[in-house]
Write a protein that holds these residues in place. Structure first.
Motif, PDB file in Angstrom:
ATOM      1  N   GLY A  24       0.780  -1.229   0.000  1.00  0.00           N
ATOM      2  CA  GLY A  24       0.000   0.000   0.000  1.00  0.00           C
ATOM      3  C   GLY A  24       0.814   1.282   0.000  1.00  0.00           C
ATOM      4  N   GLN A  25       2.146   1.164   0.062  1.00  0.00           N
ATOM      5  CA  GLN A  25       3.004   2.347   0.022  1.00  0.00           C
ATOM      6  C   GLN A  25       3.852   2.332  -1.237  1.00  0.00           C
ATOM      7  OE1 GLN A  25       5.184   2.155   3.765  1.00  0.00           O
ATOM      8  NE2 GLN A  25       3.919   3.799   4.590  1.00  0.00           N
ATOM      9  N   TRP A  26       4.061   3.532  -1.798  1.00  0.00           N
ATOM     10  CA  TRP A  26       4.906   3.644  -2.984  1.00  0.00           C
ATOM     11  C   TRP A  26       6.348   3.837  -2.554  1.00  0.00           C
ATOM     12  CZ3 TRP A  26       3.360   2.204  -7.590  1.00  0.00           C
ATOM     13  CH2 TRP A  26       1.988   2.184  -7.851  1.00  0.00           C
ATOM     14  N   MET A  27       7.217   2.936  -3.007  1.00  0.00           N
ATOM     15  CA  MET A  27       8.623   2.931  -2.622  1.00  0.00           C
ATOM     16  C   MET A  27       9.501   3.332  -3.809  1.00  0.00           C
ATOM     17  SD  MET A  27       8.440   1.907   0.532  1.00  0.00           S
ATOM     18  CE  MET A  27      10.200   1.642   0.824  1.00  0.00           C
ATOM     19  N   TYR A  28      10.506   4.159  -3.525  1.00  0.00           N
ATOM     20  CA  TYR A  28      11.526   4.523  -4.511  1.00  0.00           C
ATOM     21  C   TYR A  28      12.790   3.742  -4.169  1.00  0.00           C
ATOM     22  CZ  TYR A  28      15.060   7.382  -6.921  1.00  0.00           C
ATOM     23  OH  TYR A  28      16.101   7.817  -7.705  1.00  0.00           O
ATOM     24  N   SER A  29      13.340   3.003  -5.115  1.00  0.00           N
ATOM     25  CA  SER A  29      14.545   2.209  -4.870  1.00  0.00           C
ATOM     26  C   SER A  29      15.562   2.507  -5.968  1.00  0.00           C
ATOM     27  CB  SER A  29      14.201   0.719  -4.855  1.00  0.00           C
ATOM     28  OG  SER A  29      15.365  -0.059  -4.619  1.00  0.00           O
ATOM     29  N   GLU A  30      16.749   2.980  -5.547  1.00  0.00           N
ATOM     30  CA  GLU A  30      17.804   3.346  -6.506  1.00  0.00           C
ATOM     31  C   GLU A  30      19.091   2.611  -6.165  1.00  0.00           C
ATOM     32  OE1 GLU A  30      20.354   7.279  -8.005  1.00  0.00           O
ATOM     33  OE2 GLU A  30      18.571   7.524  -6.745  1.00  0.00           O
ATOM     34  N   ASN A  31      19.712   2.040  -7.172  1.00  0.00           N
ATOM     35  CA  ASN A  31      20.987   1.354  -7.006  1.00  0.00           C
ATOM     36  C   ASN A  31      22.076   2.219  -7.622  1.00  0.00           C
ATOM     37  OD1 ASN A  31      23.206  -0.330  -7.004  1.00  0.00           O
ATOM     38  ND2 ASN A  31      22.068  -2.156  -7.546  1.00  0.00           N
ATOM     39  N   ASN A  32      22.950   2.779  -6.778  1.00  0.00           N
ATOM     40  CA  ASN A  32      24.018   3.646  -7.290  1.00  0.00           C
ATOM     41  C   ASN A  32      25.345   2.914  -7.441  1.00  0.00           C
ATOM     42  OD1 ASN A  32      24.972   3.363  -4.690  1.00  0.00           O
ATOM     43  ND2 ASN A  32      24.424   5.449  -4.049  1.00  0.00           N
ATOM     44  N   GLY A  33      25.288   1.582  -7.371  1.00  0.00           N
ATOM     45  CA  GLY A  33      26.509   0.789  -7.548  1.00  0.00           C
ATOM     46  C   GLY A  33      27.104   0.310  -6.244  1.00  0.00           C
ATOM     47  N   ALA A  34      27.217   1.215  -5.283  1.00  0.00           N
ATOM     48  CA  ALA A  34      27.816   0.861  -3.990  1.00  0.00           C
ATOM     49  C   ALA A  34      26.753   0.456  -2.975  1.00  0.00           C
ATOM     50  CB  ALA A  34      28.631   2.033  -3.454  1.00  0.00           C
ATOM     51  N   SER A  35      25.569   0.976  -3.121  1.00  0.00           N
ATOM     52  CA  SER A  35      24.523   0.700  -2.143  1.00  0.00           C
ATOM     53  C   SER A  35      23.154   0.919  -2.771  1.00  0.00           C
ATOM     54  CB  SER A  35      24.687   1.603  -0.918  1.00  0.00           C
ATOM     55  OG  SER A  35      24.612   2.965  -1.307  1.00  0.00           O
ATOM     56  N   THR A  36      22.134   0.552  -2.017  1.00  0.00           N
ATOM     57  CA  THR A  36      20.759   0.736  -2.464  1.00  0.00           C
ATOM     58  C   THR A  36      20.081   1.786  -1.598  1.00  0.00           C
ATOM     59  OG1 THR A  36      20.586  -1.562  -3.204  1.00  0.00           O
ATOM     60  CG2 THR A  36      18.522  -0.373  -2.813  1.00  0.00           C
ATOM     61  N   ILE A  37      19.491   2.766  -2.230  1.00  0.00           N
ATOM     62  CA  ILE A  37      18.784   3.826  -1.521  1.00  0.00           C
ATOM     63  C   ILE A  37      17.285   3.586  -1.668  1.00  0.00           C
ATOM     64  CG2 ILE A  37      18.334   6.303  -1.389  1.00  0.00           C
ATOM     65  CD1 ILE A  37      21.133   6.756  -2.520  1.00  0.00           C
ATOM     66  N   GLU A  38      16.588   3.556  -0.573  1.00  0.00           N
ATOM     67  CA  GLU A  38      15.139   3.380  -0.606  1.00  0.00           C
ATOM     68  C   GLU A  38      14.459   4.488   0.180  1.00  0.00           C
ATOM     69  OE1 GLU A  38      13.796  -0.403   0.637  1.00  0.00           O
ATOM     70  OE2 GLU A  38      14.472  -1.440  -1.155  1.00  0.00           O
ATOM     71  N   LYS A  39      13.306   4.927  -0.326  1.00  0.00           N
ATOM     72  CA  LYS A  39      12.515   5.923   0.411  1.00  0.00           C
ATOM     73  C   LYS A  39      11.055   5.793   0.018  1.00  0.00           C
ATOM     74  CE  LYS A  39      13.943   9.463  -2.931  1.00  0.00           C
ATOM     75  NZ  LYS A  39      14.698  10.719  -3.094  1.00  0.00           N
ATOM     76  N   ILE A  40      10.209   6.228   0.902  1.00  0.00           N
ATOM     77  CA  ILE A  40       8.764   6.202   0.663  1.00  0.00           C
ATOM     78  C   ILE A  40       8.361   7.472  -0.048  1.00  0.00           C
ATOM     79  CG2 ILE A  40       6.492   6.137   1.748  1.00  0.00           C
ATOM     80  CD1 ILE A  40       7.770   4.608   4.066  1.00  0.00           C
ATOM     81  N   LEU A  41       7.536   7.342  -1.078  1.00  0.00           N
ATOM     82  CA  LEU A  41       7.003   8.486  -1.796  1.00  0.00           C
ATOM     83  C   LEU A  41       5.517   8.611  -1.506  1.00  0.00           C
ATOM     84  CD1 LEU A  41       8.681   8.165  -5.315  1.00  0.00           C
ATOM     85  CD2 LEU A  41       9.418   9.560  -3.388  1.00  0.00           C
ATOM     86  N   ASN A  42       5.085   9.807  -1.220  1.00  0.00           N
ATOM     87  CA  ASN A  42       3.662  10.069  -0.987  1.00  0.00           C
ATOM     88  C   ASN A  42       3.057  10.541  -2.306  1.00  0.00           C
ATOM     89  OD1 ASN A  42       1.211  10.505   0.168  1.00  0.00           O
ATOM     90  ND2 ASN A  42       1.833  12.194   1.486  1.00  0.00           N
ATOM     91  N   ILE A  43       2.454   9.595  -3.052  1.00  0.00           N
ATOM     92  CA  ILE A  43       1.959   9.861  -4.395  1.00  0.00           C
ATOM     93  C   ILE A  43       0.444   9.760  -4.436  1.00  0.00           C
ATOM     94  CG2 ILE A  43       2.076   9.186  -6.813  1.00  0.00           C
ATOM     95  CD1 ILE A  43       4.724   7.833  -6.251  1.00  0.00           C
TER      96      ILE A  43
END
Length: 264
Positions: free
Chosen positions: A243-262
């Motif tokens: 039920g939550q929209w998640m943003y997931s980005e892989n920059n090579g060294a690590s994974t960044i995740e955050k919740i987006l209120n859309i």
């Protein structure tokens, strides 16, 4: 772990509700000035003519100030005034942003930033403006007159529930040791929660997210998977998780995740 405080708010949703109460579909015309603030002469580098041409090409009704139709002459609030902003602080790039304002000088829409590294000014402005126009090219514009909106029946009150996250923190590396399961390690470099509300506007191949300014902050492209979008120009995806929209980005060294209120 991050803590979340959940609020439920009930309010009236009317049929024409849009971001900042107003959107492009409330306006019939686009008004193009003879020159922009950074220009040294009228229609320098034919930038104003190109602005008019591109708006008309993508389904809008654009006019120069001196050739307005009669209904727009008598009511300037039928149209939005187009401005183009030039980031003169950039040494190696030409950066242009298209801004649309109503008759009260209120910003209704901003484009993405168009960029060019070409040294020739005319070619650079042309290239940067066309890239900025991708926002309006992908926007599903259709003028809705006040009469047609008022003729629609009012919708009943509905209850809208949303999640507001008050605190964030980084998720540290942890080890989980259930009895019959092998040890697993979960590590995420950072997990930030975005409190700002984004409005999803349908485009031909997905959605564009705009903030309350309003300004396009992200473009989501459709994928073959349900509720999974590819973020344009990023090694990232946006997906729905419980039920939550998640943003997931892989920059090579690590994974960044955050919740987006859309809000779709």
């Amino acid at each position: 772990m991050f803590k979340k405080i959940i609020f439920t708010i009930s309010f009236v949703i009317i049929s024409c509700l849009g971001y900042a109460q107003k959107n492009m579909n409330d306006y019939k015309y686009i008004i193009i000035p003879k020159a922009y603030e950074f220009s040294k002469s009228d229609d320098q580098y034919q930038l104003n003519s190109l602005t008019k041409f591109l708006f008309n090409k993508y389904g809008y009704d654009a006019y120069f100030v001196e050739e307005l139709p009669e209904d727009l002459k008598s009511d300037r609030c039928l149209g939005l005034i187009a401005e183009v902003s030039n980031d003169e602080g950039s040494l190696f790039k030409t950066k242009l942003e298209i801004i649309l304002k109503d008759c009260y000088d209120v910003v209704i829409m901003k484009s993405q930033i168009g960029e060019s590294r070409v040294k020739d000014y005319k070619k650079a402005y042309n290239e940067a403006l066309r890239e900025a126009f991708e926002t309006f090219q992908n926007f599903n514009y259709e003028y809705a007159s006040k009469e047609s909106v008022e003729a629609k029946p009012k919708e009943e009150k509905q209850s809208l529930t949303y999640v507001e996250v008050k605190e964030t923190s980084k998720i540290e590396e942890t080890k989980v040791k259930p009895k019959d399961v092998t040890t697993k390690t979960a590590a995420i470099s950072s997990n930030e929660v975005k409190q700002e509300l984004y409005y999803a506007q349908a485009i031909t191949n997905g959605f564009q997210l705009v903030n309350s300014e309003p300004k396009v902050v992200m473009i989501l492209l459709n994928s073959s998977a349900k509720d999974v979008f590819i973020v344009k120009d990023k090694n990232a995806i946006v997906f729905n998780k419980e039920g939550q929209w998640m943003y997931s980005e892989n920059n090579g060294a690590s994974t960044i995740e955050k919740i987006l209120n859309i809000k779709f």
